[in-house]
Design a protein around this motif. Structure first.
Motif, PDB file in Angstrom:
ATOM      1  N   GLN A 101       0.841  -1.202   0.000  1.00 26.76           N
ATOM      2  CA  GLN A 101       0.000   0.000   0.000  1.00 26.76           C
ATOM      3  C   GLN A 101       0.873   1.248   0.000  1.00 26.76           C
ATOM      4  O   GLN A 101       0.622   2.203  -0.735  1.00 26.76           O
ATOM      5  N   SER A 102       1.878   1.241   0.843  1.00 26.31           N
ATOM      6  CA  SER A 102       2.793   2.375   0.944  1.00 26.31           C
ATOM      7  C   SER A 102       3.500   2.615  -0.392  1.00 26.31           C
ATOM      8  O   SER A 102       3.581   3.755  -0.858  1.00 26.31           O
ATOM      9  N   LEU A 103       3.996   1.552  -1.007  1.00 26.49           N
ATOM     10  CA  LEU A 103       4.677   1.688  -2.293  1.00 26.49           C
ATOM     11  C   LEU A 103       3.756   2.296  -3.345  1.00 26.49           C
ATOM     12  O   LEU A 103       4.183   3.131  -4.150  1.00 26.49           O
ATOM     13  N   GLU A 137      18.811  -0.705  -4.594  1.00 27.42           N
ATOM     14  CA  GLU A 137      20.185  -0.281  -4.878  1.00 27.42           C
ATOM     15  C   GLU A 137      20.230   0.672  -6.071  1.00 27.42           C
ATOM     16  O   GLU A 137      20.916   1.703  -6.028  1.00 27.42           O
ATOM     17  N   ARG A 138      19.495   0.350  -7.137  1.00 25.77           N
ATOM     18  CA  ARG A 138      19.488   1.225  -8.319  1.00 25.77           C
ATOM     19  C   ARG A 138      18.952   2.612  -7.973  1.00 25.77           C
ATOM     20  O   ARG A 138      19.480   3.619  -8.432  1.00 25.77           O
ATOM     21  N   ILE A 139      17.920   2.654  -7.159  1.00 27.68           N
ATOM     22  CA  ILE A 139      17.333   3.944  -6.770  1.00 27.68           C
ATOM     23  C   ILE A 139      18.343   4.772  -5.985  1.00 27.68           C
ATOM     24  O   ILE A 139      18.552   5.953  -6.270  1.00 27.68           O
ATOM     25  N   PHE A 140      18.991   4.138  -5.019  1.00 29.15           N
ATOM     26  CA  PHE A 140      19.945   4.884  -4.199  1.00 29.15           C
ATOM     27  C   PHE A 140      21.168   5.318  -5.008  1.00 29.15           C
ATOM     28  O   PHE A 140      21.661   6.428  -4.837  1.00 29.15           O
ATOM     29  N   LEU A 141      21.641   4.467  -5.890  1.00 23.97           N
ATOM     30  CA  LEU A 141      22.791   4.851  -6.721  1.00 23.97           C
ATOM     31  C   LEU A 141      22.443   6.030  -7.622  1.00 23.97           C
ATOM     32  O   LEU A 141      23.273   6.914  -7.833  1.00 23.97           O
ATOM     33  N   ALA A 142      21.234   6.051  -8.139  1.00 18.32           N
ATOM     34  CA  ALA A 142      20.815   7.160  -8.996  1.00 18.32           C
ATOM     35  C   ALA A 142      20.607   8.443  -8.196  1.00 18.32           C
ATOM     36  O   ALA A 142      20.840   9.543  -8.707  1.00 18.32           O
ATOM     37  N   ALA A 143      20.171   8.306  -6.948  1.00 15.70           N
ATOM     38  CA  ALA A 143      19.871   9.476  -6.132  1.00 15.70           C
ATOM     39  C   ALA A 143      21.113  10.108  -5.501  1.00 15.70           C
ATOM     40  O   ALA A 143      21.126  11.298  -5.208  1.00 15.70           O
ATOM     41  N   LEU A 144      22.140   9.312  -5.302  1.00 16.34           N
ATOM     42  CA  LEU A 144      23.350   9.792  -4.636  1.00 16.34           C
ATOM     43  C   LEU A 144      24.390  10.241  -5.651  1.00 16.34           C
ATOM     44  O   LEU A 144      24.471   9.713  -6.751  1.00 16.34           O
ATOM     45  N   MET A 149      13.359   2.917   0.487  1.00 10.45           N
ATOM     46  CA  MET A 149      13.378   2.461   1.882  1.00 10.45           C
ATOM     47  C   MET A 149      12.231   1.486   2.157  1.00 10.45           C
ATOM     48  O   MET A 149      12.397   0.521   2.901  1.00 10.45           O
ATOM     49  N   THR A 150      11.093   1.737   1.537  1.00 12.21           N
ATOM     50  CA  THR A 150       9.961   0.821   1.710  1.00 12.21           C
ATOM     51  C   THR A 150      10.249  -0.501   1.001  1.00 12.21           C
ATOM     52  O   THR A 150       9.908  -1.574   1.514  1.00 12.21           O
ATOM     53  N   LEU A 151      10.893  -0.442  -0.165  1.00 18.49           N
ATOM     54  CA  LEU A 151      11.319  -1.674  -0.842  1.00 18.49           C
ATOM     55  C   LEU A 151      12.250  -2.497   0.044  1.00 18.49           C
ATOM     56  O   LEU A 151      12.162  -3.726   0.070  1.00 18.49           O
ATOM     57  N   ALA A 174      11.417   6.394  -8.218  1.00 17.68           N
ATOM     58  CA  ALA A 174      12.856   6.652  -8.110  1.00 17.68           C
ATOM     59  C   ALA A 174      13.192   7.423  -6.832  1.00 17.68           C
ATOM     60  O   ALA A 174      14.330   7.820  -6.628  1.00 17.68           O
ATOM     61  N   HIS A 175      12.222   7.596  -5.966  1.00 17.45           N
ATOM     62  CA  HIS A 175      12.416   8.379  -4.744  1.00 17.45           C
ATOM     63  C   HIS A 175      13.028   7.508  -3.636  1.00 17.45           C
ATOM     64  O   HIS A 175      12.679   6.334  -3.485  1.00 17.45           O
TER      65      HIS A 175
END
Length: 161
Positions: A105-107, A149-156, A123-125, A117-118
């Motif tokens: 639901q959260s996702l 991992e892909r989301i965090f790598l793209a965001a950082l 974090m919910t994943l 991509a947020h």
């Protein structure tokens, strides 16, 4: 602020006492269905989790989510954040299926509100991956972790440690 300091010091009973005192005031002044009351409930729930009482935290979060949904709408990111924490509590209570439902639901809310991509989505994943691991659904867990991992790598930035 006293409650937050007590919480940071690990003095959870004192923090709970201060948060409850604050909510008695908020309840009197603004009503028990105000957002200020709900935000304090979030902190109360964190104290209960830190004290190892996820069931009590979950009860508190349900009340918080109901207020948030009534005031902000079911699709607000604050509701998603609370659903994620509720899912984490259910995971702690070994209620993986219930946790997965809350996390999904959260996702869904995060996907619509801020996109997939947020970092909050990621974090919910991560929490969802923990639940899948608890159910021994390792391929699903790996899939969630790889997306995370892909989301965090793209965001950082590339310089981030």
């Amino acid at each position: 602020m006293m409650a937050q300091c007590c919480q940071k010091l690990g003095e959870y009973d004192a923090a709970l006492e201060q948060f409850e005192r604050a909510n008695r005031i908020y309840g009197t002044v603004q009503g028990e269905h105000s957002l200020r009351f709900a935000w304090t409930l979030t902190s109360v729930a964190q104290c209960w989790r830190q004290k190892g009482k996820p069931a009590t935290a979950l009860e508190t979060l349900i009340r918080c989510k109901d207020i948030q949904a009534a005031k902000l709408g079911e699709t607000h990111t604050a509701v998603a954040r609370t659903l994620t924490t509720m899912g984490q509590c259910c995971h702690q209570l070994n209620e993986a299926d219930r946790a997965i439902g809350l996390l999904e639901q959260s996702l869904s809310i995060y996907a619509a509100a801020v996109g997939e991509a947020h970092p909050e989505y990621a974090m919910t994943l991560l929490s969802l991956a923990h639940c899948r691991m608890a159910k021994r659904e390792f391929p699903a867990a790996v899939k969630h972790l790889a997306r995370c991992e892909r989301i965090f790598l793209a965001a950082l930035s590339p310089e981030h440690p």
